[in-house]
Scaffold this motif. Sequence first.
Motif, PDB file in Angstrom:
ATOM      1  N   PHE A 150      21.119  -3.658  -2.326  1.00 58.06           N
ATOM      2  CA  PHE A 150      21.061  -2.308  -1.770  1.00 58.06           C
ATOM      3  C   PHE A 150      20.232  -1.377  -2.656  1.00 58.06           C
ATOM      4  CE2 PHE A 150      22.897   1.987  -1.449  1.00 58.06           C
ATOM      5  CZ  PHE A 150      22.738   2.225  -0.096  1.00 58.06           C
ATOM      6  N   ILE A 153      16.435  -1.999  -2.868  1.00 52.10           N
ATOM      7  CA  ILE A 153      15.692  -1.403  -1.746  1.00 52.10           C
ATOM      8  C   ILE A 153      15.575   0.108  -1.928  1.00 52.10           C
ATOM      9  CG2 ILE A 153      15.852  -0.846   0.716  1.00 52.10           C
ATOM     10  CD1 ILE A 153      14.766  -3.584   0.287  1.00 52.10           C
ATOM     11  N   ILE A 160      12.716   1.790   1.968  1.00 53.13           N
ATOM     12  CA  ILE A 160      13.339   2.010   3.273  1.00 53.13           C
ATOM     13  C   ILE A 160      12.384   1.658   4.407  1.00 53.13           C
ATOM     14  CG2 ILE A 160      14.315   3.795   4.773  1.00 53.13           C
ATOM     15  CD1 ILE A 160      15.409   5.154   2.340  1.00 53.13           C
ATOM     16  N   LEU A 166      13.698  -5.166   3.787  1.00 53.52           N
ATOM     17  CA  LEU A 166      15.029  -4.923   4.355  1.00 53.52           C
ATOM     18  C   LEU A 166      15.608  -6.195   4.963  1.00 53.52           C
ATOM     19  CD1 LEU A 166      14.433  -1.455   6.050  1.00 53.52           C
ATOM     20  CD2 LEU A 166      16.099  -1.915   4.264  1.00 53.52           C
ATOM     21  N   ILE A 170      19.059  -8.105   3.691  1.00 50.11           N
ATOM     22  CA  ILE A 170      20.189  -8.354   4.595  1.00 50.11           C
ATOM     23  C   ILE A 170      20.543  -9.831   4.612  1.00 50.11           C
ATOM     24  CG2 ILE A 170      20.937  -8.257   7.009  1.00 50.11           C
ATOM     25  CD1 ILE A 170      19.088  -5.764   7.271  1.00 50.11           C
ATOM     26  N   TYR A 186      27.401  -1.559   2.105  1.00 46.32           N
ATOM     27  CA  TYR A 186      26.029  -1.922   1.750  1.00 46.32           C
ATOM     28  C   TYR A 186      25.370  -2.731   2.871  1.00 46.32           C
ATOM     29  CZ  TYR A 186      27.423  -0.599  -2.993  1.00 46.32           C
ATOM     30  OH  TYR A 186      27.869   0.088  -4.085  1.00 46.32           O
ATOM     31  N   LEU A 190      22.248  -1.113   5.180  1.00 43.97           N
ATOM     32  CA  LEU A 190      20.903  -1.690   5.173  1.00 43.97           C
ATOM     33  C   LEU A 190      20.489  -2.133   6.575  1.00 43.97           C
ATOM     34  CD1 LEU A 190      20.686  -3.809   1.888  1.00 43.97           C
ATOM     35  CD2 LEU A 190      19.577  -1.641   2.409  1.00 43.97           C
ATOM     36  N   TYR A 194      17.339  -0.857   8.760  1.00 48.92           N
ATOM     37  CA  TYR A 194      16.418  -1.837   9.347  1.00 48.92           C
ATOM     38  C   TYR A 194      16.260  -1.592  10.846  1.00 48.92           C
ATOM     39  CZ  TYR A 194      14.763  -6.398  11.012  1.00 48.92           C
ATOM     40  OH  TYR A 194      14.068  -7.396  11.632  1.00 48.92           O
TER      41      TYR A 194
END
Length: 452
Positions: A150, A153, A160, A166, A170, A186, A190, A194
């Motif tokens: 998390f 990113i 972002i 992303l 994930i 988290y 994310l 996304y």
Amino acid sequence: PAQFVQLLREQNFVSEEAFIRTVCGEEHGKEYYHNLKSRVLQILQSLCLMSPSRTSSLVKKKYDLCLKKFTIAQKFLNKGEREEGMRLVKQAHRIAINYDFVHLACETSSILCRNHAFYQVNKNKAIFFARLNEEYLRNYAAEKKAENEFYLILGNGEGISDIDGLRRAIENIKAFPGDSVNYHFYRHRLTVLYGFQINDYHLVIEQCTAALQFFKGKKGVYGSSYQFFYSKQALAQMALSQYQAAGQNLQQAAQYAPAKSLNDYILRLYTTLNALHSGQYQLAYDLYRKNRKCRFENIREQFAIIEAYLCFLSHEGQLQLQHTFRLGKYLNETFRAQANKQGDNVAILIAELLVLLVRDRNRFIDRVEEARRYSYRHLKGSDTRRAKLFIKILTHLPRANFHPTTFGKIARPLIDQLDELPIHMGHNVLLEIVPFHVLLQMILIRKRFRIA
């Protein structure tokens, strides 16, 4: 966060306010202090060091009590006084479980499992604690993995908007499944980010709903988490034209934002945006008048941009302004925001074109050409495709001699392209304050433009 914890342990602060003043400082001015204060409060709450209500230190006191009992218990165990030590470990473990202090629960339960005398006295409890310890350790590892992905990113300035990054984050989080509150926060957050980047608003709503359902009744969940998922779900619903549901979710989110805080004004901004997208222009104007003079400069700039759109809507007969809109003052008020070449500046520029369109055709002709060149230089991302196309459509107005029927024929292919592109409600939600296709409908139904 680690520095905050260390500072809290080293210093004996009388109150949270004293701690915040020490961290933020007031030598930089009141505005700097207030902006940083809301961020510090969020960190304190997320670390379970302060209660969400901000009226008491209950959670912080429980954390200190748990840590104190655990520290004293270790001293007794090191001296060989096992009975007293284990008694304190059990008390600390009970507090850690009740308040979701995961790392302390892991350490206390591991001590309970290693106690051979405890095994002999009550094997069933020992087995229970062993299983509980395994579950905590697994969730703790999964949570730390998710936390690492998390912040990798979010720590990247372009993280972002990095769709591939992303997606990888994930997938990495899903590879280490967990069941703690922070893990789900988290992972779902994310996935929500996304979903906004790929314009999959059904995915955003699905993830927000799943997160809110998981958080329901869970200990260790703070208002900032509820606020995030309710507000993001509302933005996705706005993109899907589900305005009533969006308004309800914004009301839910507002319950977790302290009055007149930065987050509170952000939610008021979203509510105004929802009114504009749903065609409730008079309501949007009332919300604008109520919130335009807030103490946060960036929010005031956003409402100043909205004011320009309201001016255009008033010229179209959609509402009645109770004040005179001055374009020069508007450009001065949004001067700082104009530096963001792919963000607020796009909305500022489009609003200026709309006002000039109904007030001064000659200035509009000059400005729209400048805007077209600007869009080709700076609007490169997928989130600005609709804005770039809308500016290109406006350049056909002078070529059609400002006649709506002729304009509709010339610009029809571009208008069809605009209709096929979904509204982007990602990081910069104010990129499209009033949907572009709605603005074009207002332009097309005019008999003929005139200088106001």
